[in-house]
Motif scaffolding. Structure first.
Motif, PDB file in Angstrom:
ATOM      1  N   GLY A  24     -42.367 -64.692  36.313  1.00  0.00           N
ATOM      2  CA  GLY A  24     -43.721 -65.094  35.951  1.00  0.00           C
ATOM      3  C   GLY A  24     -44.642 -65.302  37.137  1.00  0.00           C
ATOM      4  O   GLY A  24     -45.728 -65.856  36.989  1.00  0.00           O
ATOM      5  N   ASP A  25     -44.245 -64.852  38.309  1.00  0.00           N
ATOM      6  CA  ASP A  25     -45.064 -65.009  39.512  1.00  0.00           C
ATOM      7  C   ASP A  25     -45.959 -63.780  39.667  1.00  0.00           C
ATOM      8  O   ASP A  25     -45.726 -62.904  40.496  1.00  0.00           O
ATOM      9  CB  ASP A  25     -44.154 -65.189  40.733  1.00  0.00           C
ATOM     10  N   TYR A  26     -47.006 -63.719  38.848  1.00  0.00           N
ATOM     11  CA  TYR A  26     -47.861 -62.537  38.827  1.00  0.00           C
ATOM     12  C   TYR A  26     -48.722 -62.410  40.078  1.00  0.00           C
ATOM     13  O   TYR A  26     -49.110 -61.308  40.450  1.00  0.00           O
ATOM     14  CB  TYR A  26     -48.734 -62.547  37.582  1.00  0.00           C
ATOM     15  N   ARG A  27     -49.020 -63.521  40.730  1.00  0.00           N
ATOM     16  CA  ARG A  27     -49.792 -63.453  41.975  1.00  0.00           C
ATOM     17  C   ARG A  27     -49.019 -62.678  43.042  1.00  0.00           C
ATOM     18  O   ARG A  27     -49.577 -61.827  43.727  1.00  0.00           O
ATOM     19  CB  ARG A  27     -50.114 -64.857  42.471  1.00  0.00           C
ATOM     20  N   SER A  28     -47.731 -62.946  43.158  1.00  0.00           N
ATOM     21  CA  SER A  28     -46.911 -62.216  44.123  1.00  0.00           C
ATOM     22  C   SER A  28     -46.798 -60.745  43.743  1.00  0.00           C
ATOM     23  O   SER A  28     -46.785 -59.870  44.606  1.00  0.00           O
ATOM     24  CB  SER A  28     -45.507 -62.816  44.198  1.00  0.00           C
ATOM     25  N   VAL A  29     -46.726 -60.483  42.447  1.00  0.00           N
ATOM     26  CA  VAL A  29     -46.637 -59.091  41.988  1.00  0.00           C
ATOM     27  C   VAL A  29     -47.901 -58.338  42.366  1.00  0.00           C
ATOM     28  O   VAL A  29     -47.829 -57.219  42.897  1.00  0.00           O
ATOM     29  CB  VAL A  29     -46.397 -59.023  40.460  1.00  0.00           C
ATOM     30  N   ARG A  30     -49.063 -58.943  42.145  1.00  0.00           N
ATOM     31  CA  ARG A  30     -50.315 -58.263  42.487  1.00  0.00           C
ATOM     32  C   ARG A  30     -50.425 -58.021  43.994  1.00  0.00           C
ATOM     33  O   ARG A  30     -50.831 -56.950  44.432  1.00  0.00           O
ATOM     34  CB  ARG A  30     -51.496 -59.079  41.987  1.00  0.00           C
ATOM     35  N   ALA A  31     -50.056 -59.025  44.775  1.00  0.00           N
ATOM     36  CA  ALA A  31     -50.130 -58.872  46.237  1.00  0.00           C
ATOM     37  C   ALA A  31     -49.118 -57.830  46.719  1.00  0.00           C
ATOM     38  O   ALA A  31     -49.435 -57.000  47.578  1.00  0.00           O
ATOM     39  CB  ALA A  31     -49.873 -60.209  46.913  1.00  0.00           C
ATOM     40  N   GLY A  32     -47.928 -57.863  46.155  1.00  0.00           N
ATOM     41  CA  GLY A  32     -46.893 -56.916  46.578  1.00  0.00           C
ATOM     42  C   GLY A  32     -47.202 -55.488  46.182  1.00  0.00           C
ATOM     43  O   GLY A  32     -46.939 -54.547  46.942  1.00  0.00           O
ATOM     44  N   THR A  33     -47.771 -55.298  44.998  1.00  0.00           N
ATOM     45  CA  THR A  33     -48.105 -53.934  44.583  1.00  0.00           C
ATOM     46  C   THR A  33     -49.248 -53.372  45.426  1.00  0.00           C
ATOM     47  O   THR A  33     -49.270 -52.182  45.723  1.00  0.00           O
ATOM     48  CB  THR A  33     -48.473 -53.881  43.088  1.00  0.00           C
ATOM     49  N   ALA A  34     -50.170 -54.233  45.841  1.00  0.00           N
ATOM     50  CA  ALA A  34     -51.237 -53.769  46.736  1.00  0.00           C
ATOM     51  C   ALA A  34     -50.662 -53.373  48.085  1.00  0.00           C
ATOM     52  O   ALA A  34     -51.089 -52.378  48.691  1.00  0.00           O
ATOM     53  CB  ALA A  34     -52.286 -54.860  46.900  1.00  0.00           C
ATOM     54  N   ARG A  35     -49.677 -54.138  48.544  1.00  0.00           N
ATOM     55  CA  ARG A  35     -49.026 -53.813  49.818  1.00  0.00           C
ATOM     56  C   ARG A  35     -48.283 -52.482  49.720  1.00  0.00           C
ATOM     57  O   ARG A  35     -48.350 -51.653  50.635  1.00  0.00           O
ATOM     58  CB  ARG A  35     -48.082 -54.953  50.196  1.00  0.00           C
ATOM     59  N   ILE A  36     -47.592 -52.251  48.607  1.00  0.00           N
ATOM     60  CA  ILE A  36     -46.863 -50.988  48.429  1.00  0.00           C
ATOM     61  C   ILE A  36     -47.834 -49.820  48.336  1.00  0.00           C
ATOM     62  O   ILE A  36     -47.585 -48.739  48.891  1.00  0.00           O
ATOM     63  CB  ILE A  36     -45.951 -51.057  47.184  1.00  0.00           C
ATOM     64  N   ALA A  37     -48.960 -50.014  47.634  1.00  0.00           N
ATOM     65  CA  ALA A  37     -49.933 -48.930  47.491  1.00  0.00           C
ATOM     66  C   ALA A  37     -50.520 -48.512  48.833  1.00  0.00           C
ATOM     67  O   ALA A  37     -50.839 -47.339  49.036  1.00  0.00           O
ATOM     68  CB  ALA A  37     -51.051 -49.358  46.544  1.00  0.00           C
ATOM     69  N   GLY A  38     -50.658 -49.448  49.764  1.00  0.00           N
ATOM     70  CA  GLY A  38     -51.208 -49.134  51.073  1.00  0.00           C
ATOM     71  C   GLY A  38     -50.180 -48.664  52.089  1.00  0.00           C
ATOM     72  O   GLY A  38     -50.543 -48.255  53.192  1.00  0.00           O
ATOM     73  N   ASP A  39     -48.910 -48.704  51.741  1.00  0.00           N
ATOM     74  CA  ASP A  39     -47.840 -48.321  52.664  1.00  0.00           C
ATOM     75  C   ASP A  39     -47.653 -46.808  52.641  1.00  0.00           C
ATOM     76  O   ASP A  39     -47.318 -46.225  51.617  1.00  0.00           O
ATOM     77  CB  ASP A  39     -46.541 -49.020  52.272  1.00  0.00           C
ATOM     78  N   GLU A  40     -47.873 -46.174  53.773  1.00  0.00           N
ATOM     79  CA  GLU A  40     -47.753 -44.712  53.874  1.00  0.00           C
ATOM     80  C   GLU A  40     -46.301 -44.243  53.784  1.00  0.00           C
ATOM     81  O   GLU A  40     -46.040 -43.098  53.441  1.00  0.00           O
ATOM     82  CB  GLU A  40     -48.362 -44.224  55.195  1.00  0.00           C
ATOM     83  N   LYS A  41     -45.346 -45.119  54.076  1.00  0.00           N
ATOM     84  CA  LYS A  41     -43.933 -44.742  54.085  1.00  0.00           C
ATOM     85  C   LYS A  41     -43.337 -44.671  52.687  1.00  0.00           C
ATOM     86  O   LYS A  41     -42.288 -44.053  52.498  1.00  0.00           O
ATOM     87  CB  LYS A  41     -43.129 -45.736  54.916  1.00  0.00           C
ATOM     88  N   LYS A  42     -43.981 -45.292  51.714  1.00  0.00           N
ATOM     89  CA  LYS A  42     -43.446 -45.324  50.350  1.00  0.00           C
ATOM     90  C   LYS A  42     -43.720 -43.991  49.655  1.00  0.00           C
ATOM     91  O   LYS A  42     -44.765 -43.367  49.840  1.00  0.00           O
ATOM     92  CB  LYS A  42     -44.073 -46.465  49.544  1.00  0.00           C
ATOM     93  N   SER A  43     -42.794 -43.591  48.815  1.00  0.00           N
ATOM     94  CA  SER A  43     -42.953 -42.335  48.078  1.00  0.00           C
ATOM     95  C   SER A  43     -43.950 -42.510  46.938  1.00  0.00           C
ATOM     96  O   SER A  43     -44.297 -43.631  46.552  1.00  0.00           O
ATOM     97  CB  SER A  43     -41.602 -41.874  47.524  1.00  0.00           C
ATOM     98  N   ASP A  44     -44.388 -41.385  46.398  1.00  0.00           N
ATOM     99  CA  ASP A  44     -45.332 -41.428  45.285  1.00  0.00           C
ATOM    100  C   ASP A  44     -44.702 -42.055  44.046  1.00  0.00           C
ATOM    101  O   ASP A  44     -45.391 -42.711  43.256  1.00  0.00           O
ATOM    102  CB  ASP A  44     -45.833 -40.021  44.954  1.00  0.00           C
ATOM    103  N   ASP A  45     -43.394 -41.875  43.862  1.00  0.00           N
ATOM    104  CA  ASP A  45     -42.709 -42.469  42.709  1.00  0.00           C
ATOM    105  C   ASP A  45     -42.713 -43.997  42.802  1.00  0.00           C
ATOM    106  O   ASP A  45     -42.915 -44.685  41.798  1.00  0.00           O
ATOM    107  CB  ASP A  45     -41.266 -41.963  42.614  1.00  0.00           C
ATOM    108  N   VAL A  46     -42.487 -44.514  43.991  1.00  0.00           N
ATOM    109  CA  VAL A  46     -42.495 -45.967  44.187  1.00  0.00           C
ATOM    110  C   VAL A  46     -43.902 -46.509  43.971  1.00  0.00           C
ATOM    111  O   VAL A  46     -44.083 -47.547  43.331  1.00  0.00           O
ATOM    112  CB  VAL A  46     -41.964 -46.336  45.592  1.00  0.00           C
TER     113      VAL A  46
END
Length: 103
Positions: A24-46
């Motif tokens: 239920g920690d949606y704040r961390s989820v939003r922050a983490g997904t923004a971090r993943i979206a900006g990470d060039e090393k992550k694949s498109d599937d991730v």
């Protein structure tokens, strides 16, 4: 692990976010997904899985529309009641004092 996340790619950061979502920690989820979206090393599937996870933390358009409609109805009905019946509303009579007569 949640049922919806079984098709997500195997990624440590994404798994951490799924655990935070389940807790239920949606704040961390939003922050983490923004971090993943900006990470060039992550694949498109991730990144796609992160977008899907983030979308699960946001209200749908139908929920927002229903909330707005309910608020407008409450405001309209309250305004109608006050303008049409505000002073003419029946008021209960005050209770009569209980007088006991002793002879």
């Amino acid at each position: 692990m949640a049922e919806f996340s079984k098709n997500y790619p195997d990624d440590a950061d994404l798994s951490t976010l799924v655990d935070a979502f389940e807790a239920g920690d949606y704040r961390s989820v939003r922050a983490g997904t923004a971090r993943i979206a900006g990470d060039e090393k992550k694949s498109d599937d991730v990144k796609a899985a992160a977008r899907d996870l983030r979308s699960r933390t946001e209200a749908s358009r139908a929920q927002i529309a229903l909330l707005v409609i309910a608020a407008l109805m409450v405001a309209a009905l309250s305004t109608y009641e006050v303008t049409h019946h505000g002073h003419d509303a029946p008021r209960p009579e005050p209770p009569r004092p209980n007088i006991e007569r002793i002879r």
